[in-house]
Each structure stands twice: as structure tokens, then as C-alpha cells.
Design a protein around this motif. Structure first.
Motif, PDB file in Angstrom:
ATOM      1  N   VAL A  14      -5.318  -7.829  -9.088  1.00 26.90           N
ATOM      2  CA  VAL A  14      -5.072  -6.486  -8.551  1.00 26.90           C
ATOM      3  C   VAL A  14      -5.647  -6.365  -7.144  1.00 26.90           C
ATOM      4  CG1 VAL A  14      -5.407  -4.016  -8.892  1.00 26.90           C
ATOM      5  CG2 VAL A  14      -5.072  -5.513 -10.872  1.00 26.90           C
ATOM      6  N   ASP A  17      -3.872  -8.383  -3.953  1.00 21.28           N
ATOM      7  CA  ASP A  17      -2.504  -8.097  -3.520  1.00 21.28           C
ATOM      8  C   ASP A  17      -2.277  -6.593  -3.456  1.00 21.28           C
ATOM      9  OD1 ASP A  17       0.091  -8.295  -2.769  1.00 21.28           O
ATOM     10  OD2 ASP A  17       0.728  -9.597  -4.393  1.00 21.28           O
ATOM     11  N   TRP A  18      -2.241  -5.960  -4.597  1.00 19.50           N
ATOM     12  CA  TRP A  18      -2.101  -4.510  -4.642  1.00 19.50           C
ATOM     13  C   TRP A  18      -3.196  -3.834  -3.820  1.00 19.50           C
ATOM     14  CZ3 TRP A  18       1.177  -0.890  -6.912  1.00 19.50           C
ATOM     15  CH2 TRP A  18       0.680   0.401  -7.078  1.00 19.50           C
ATOM     16  N   ARG A  21      -3.073  -4.098   0.090  1.00 13.42           N
ATOM     17  CA  ARG A  21      -2.052  -3.281   0.774  1.00 13.42           C
ATOM     18  C   ARG A  21      -2.585  -1.873   1.040  1.00 13.42           C
ATOM     19  NH1 ARG A  21       3.673  -5.490  -1.704  1.00 13.42           N
ATOM     20  NH2 ARG A  21       2.925  -7.555  -2.283  1.00 13.42           N
ATOM     21  N   SER A 113      -5.045   4.684  -6.401  1.00 13.57           N
ATOM     22  CA  SER A 113      -3.672   4.185  -6.506  1.00 13.57           C
ATOM     23  C   SER A 113      -3.237   3.863  -7.931  1.00 13.57           C
ATOM     24  CB  SER A 113      -3.495   2.941  -5.626  1.00 13.57           C
ATOM     25  OG  SER A 113      -4.345   1.895  -6.055  1.00 13.57           O
ATOM     26  N   THR A 142      -0.162   6.207  -4.838  1.00 13.52           N
ATOM     27  CA  THR A 142       1.286   6.053  -4.719  1.00 13.52           C
ATOM     28  C   THR A 142       1.917   7.440  -4.732  1.00 13.52           C
ATOM     29  OG1 THR A 142       1.506   5.826  -7.126  1.00 13.52           O
ATOM     30  CG2 THR A 142       1.319   3.799  -5.840  1.00 13.52           C
ATOM     31  N   GLU A 203       6.168  -0.633  -0.023  1.00 12.78           N
ATOM     32  CA  GLU A 203       5.748  -1.979  -0.399  1.00 12.78           C
ATOM     33  C   GLU A 203       6.574  -2.444  -1.597  1.00 12.78           C
ATOM     34  OE1 GLU A 203       3.681  -3.750   1.233  1.00 12.78           O
ATOM     35  OE2 GLU A 203       2.276  -2.431   2.280  1.00 12.78           O
ATOM     36  N   PHE A 205       6.895  -5.729  -4.825  1.00 12.95           N
ATOM     37  CA  PHE A 205       6.652  -7.009  -5.473  1.00 12.95           C
ATOM     38  C   PHE A 205       8.003  -7.546  -5.906  1.00 12.95           C
ATOM     39  CE2 PHE A 205       2.694  -4.675  -6.245  1.00 12.95           C
ATOM     40  CZ  PHE A 205       1.756  -5.614  -5.820  1.00 12.95           C
ATOM     41  N   PHE A 218      -0.903  -8.399 -13.494  1.00 13.65           N
ATOM     42  CA  PHE A 218      -0.980  -7.056 -12.933  1.00 13.65           C
ATOM     43  C   PHE A 218      -0.059  -6.102 -13.685  1.00 13.65           C
ATOM     44  CE2 PHE A 218       0.815  -4.090  -9.627  1.00 13.65           C
ATOM     45  CZ  PHE A 218      -0.235  -3.197  -9.676  1.00 13.65           C
ATOM     46  N   TYR A 261       7.314   0.541  -4.229  1.00 13.98           N
ATOM     47  CA  TYR A 261       6.502   1.745  -4.369  1.00 13.98           C
ATOM     48  C   TYR A 261       6.097   2.224  -2.987  1.00 13.98           C
ATOM     49  CZ  TYR A 261       2.609  -1.530  -3.699  1.00 13.98           C
ATOM     50  OH  TYR A 261       1.769  -2.497  -3.204  1.00 13.98           O
ATOM     51  N   ALA A 263       3.113   3.316  -0.893  1.00 18.35           N
ATOM     52  CA  ALA A 263       1.657   3.360  -0.728  1.00 18.35           C
ATOM     53  C   ALA A 263       1.333   4.424   0.315  1.00 18.35           C
ATOM     54  CB  ALA A 263       1.136   1.998  -0.301  1.00 18.35           C
TER      55      ALA A 263
END
Length: 271
Positions: A14, A17-18, A21, A113, A142, A203, A205, A218, A261, A263
Motif C-alpha cells: 500500500v 504505490d498507493w 501517489r 485515502s 479519493t 491515477e 492501476f 492491495f 480513481y 486522488a
């Protein structure tokens, strides 16, 4: 899976990457004080919070809170390795009730988030309460129109699994609870913020298949747990997951499956 294992998964899958961002958006949206204290609410395993402290003035002190004690243990170990332990403190606390005195922090960051949107008004109010007057507050979350590709598939998977009577209610709730930018700004204003600004970035994935999507740590342990919460029966969950994987493979037509999503970071100063 116990709390310690989940904390390590959070740090491995998490945060890098998540989390990064949102960290980039936060870095673009805030300025560190020259001195004083910074509060990082929901600091997780500490990666971004400690990176901020590392580049801050020596006169800046950091306090990290999180609702998960195991995540903070990882953050504490990182602080020791980075030789920052003397400038940072850790506390296990709810995002809505940190337990600190009012007007204490020059900068308050809340990483919300992965938090249920219904909690945002109370998180904003707490961040404003503990900030100094004219102190900067930043919150990451988000916003509306996130995860649309998944919610479309989720609705159809529920229908195929024989849950058509609740499919609309379940999926609509997840879609409608996502705050719009104007709603976030309204919450911030009601919490006593001025000079309110927002920064949003789309963003995504990408996943090679339905199986790849479901096997992502994740997705499996952090997003699906929330999205499947209205379906308590394990047998029904298994059937829904099979339908989700099949629908993703049908939808993607040999291409990657995207999960997009919005961000968003909103900032303001305490009136």
C-alpha cells in the motif's frame, strides 16, 4: 491474517504505490514550517511522514498517529534506522480523536485515502481543533467518480450470484458516498478553514487478468475487504469473487483491466 501480517502487507503493497501517489500530491500542496510541531494523522508505516521530517528544519518536531499499533511499530523502527527517533513521537489514536490539546500543531496532515468517507467531517474537525490559528491543514482522500470500472463489474457480479435484490443498493452506496470536490470544500469551511484549495489527479492501476486483480494484496486485503463488507456469508463472497474474475476477463478483451480513481488533496488554514 493477524494485525502484524496486515501491517507488513501495508508497508509492502500500500505505502510504496498507493501511498506514494498521495504523498506526491501532498508534497505539492504543503509547505513545511520553519519550526514547531507537525501532526501526521494516519501515518501508517511512516514512510511519507518520516521523509517530510528528514527534509524539514532541525527545529521541527513530528508526531505520528495511526489506528493500528503494528503499523506504528514499523514506523518506529524506520525512525530508529533513519536516526530521527529523537524528533518524532508515535501514538495509537482514532483519526477523529487524537487526544492532543487544541491549537498545538503548526501543520496537520491527515491521510484519509482508505478511510470511510462518512468519517471525513469528524476528521476535518479534529485536524482543525489541534491546529494553531492560521496553521495549515491538508487532507488526502479519493473523490467522486473513483473506481467506476470495478463498481460496474461488481453490480453485475452480484446479479449473476443471485443477489440482484441488493446489487443496486450495495453498489449505489459505495458510489454515492464518495465526496465531490464541492462537498469536501464545504466540510473544510464548516470545520473552520479558510484559503481552501484542492488538487486532484487521476491515477490508475492496471491488471493483466481477473485473477491478477483478485490476487493483488492491495486489492484483496484493503479494498475488497471494504467492498465485500455488506456480504457477510463466506460462500456468497466466494461466488461473487468468481464472477468478478470472469467478468473482468470478459470485459478486457485481452487488454489490461484498469482501476482508476481520483486522488485529491484539500488544504486550508485555520480561521
Amino acid at each position: 491474517m493477524d494485525a502484524k501480517e496486515l501491517a507488513y502487507l501495508h508497508d509492502l503493497y500500500v505505502a510504496p504505490d498507493w501511498g506514494e501517489r498521495f504523498a506526491e500530491l501532498l508534497d505539492e500542496s504543503i509547505a513545511l514550517p520553519e519550526e514547531g510541531e507537525v501532526l501526521y494523522i494516519s501515518a501508517g508505516t511512516g514512510g511519507h511522514a518520516l521523509a517530510l521530517l528528514e527534509r524539514a528544519s532541525e527545529d521541527v518536531q513530528l508526531v505520528c498517529t495511526d489506528e493500528d499499533a503494528e503499523r506504528l511499530e514499523i514506523a518506529r523502527a524506520k525512525a530508529d534506522v533513519m536516526k530521527l527517533a529523537e524528533r518524532v513521537k508515535f501514538r495509537v489514536a482514532p483519526m477523529e480523536e487524537t487526544g492532543f490539546d487544541a491549537g498545538r500543531f503548526d501543520l496537520v496532515i491527515a491521510e484519509a485515502s482508505l478511510t470511510t468517507p462518512a468519517r471525513l467531517p469528524q476528521i476535518f474537525a479534529e485536524a482543525a481543533r489541534v491546529a494553531t490559528y492560521d496553521g495549515l491543514i491538508a487532507l488526502g482522500t479519493t473523490t467522486a467518480a473513483s473506481f467506476g470500472e470495478f463498481f460496474s463489474i461488481y453490480w453485475e457480479a452480484l446479479d449473476r450470484a443471485g443477489l440482484d435484490q441488493i446489487a443496486t443498493d450495495v453498489v449505489s452506496r459505495f458510489i454515492n458516498e464518495q465526496p465531490t470536490i464541492s462537498h469536501l470544500e464545504e466540510i473544510a469551511e464548516q470545520s473552520g478553514l479558510k484559503n481552501i484549495k484542492t488538487r486532484t489527479r487521476i491515477e490508475e492501476f492496471r491488471y493483466d487478468s481477473g485473477e491478477d486483480f483478485l490476487n493483488s494484496p492491495f486489492i484483496a486485503h484493503f479494498l475488497l475487504e471494504k467492498w465485500l463488507a455488506p456480504i457477510p456469508e463466506i460462500e456468497r463472497r466466494s461466488a461473487i469473487l468468481r464472477e468478478i474474475a470472469q467478468l473482468i476477463d470478459e470485459e478486457r478483451h485481452h487488454a489490461d483491466f484498469p482501476l482508476t480513481y481520483k486522488a485529491t488533496v484539500i488544504t486550508g488554514r485555520k480561521r
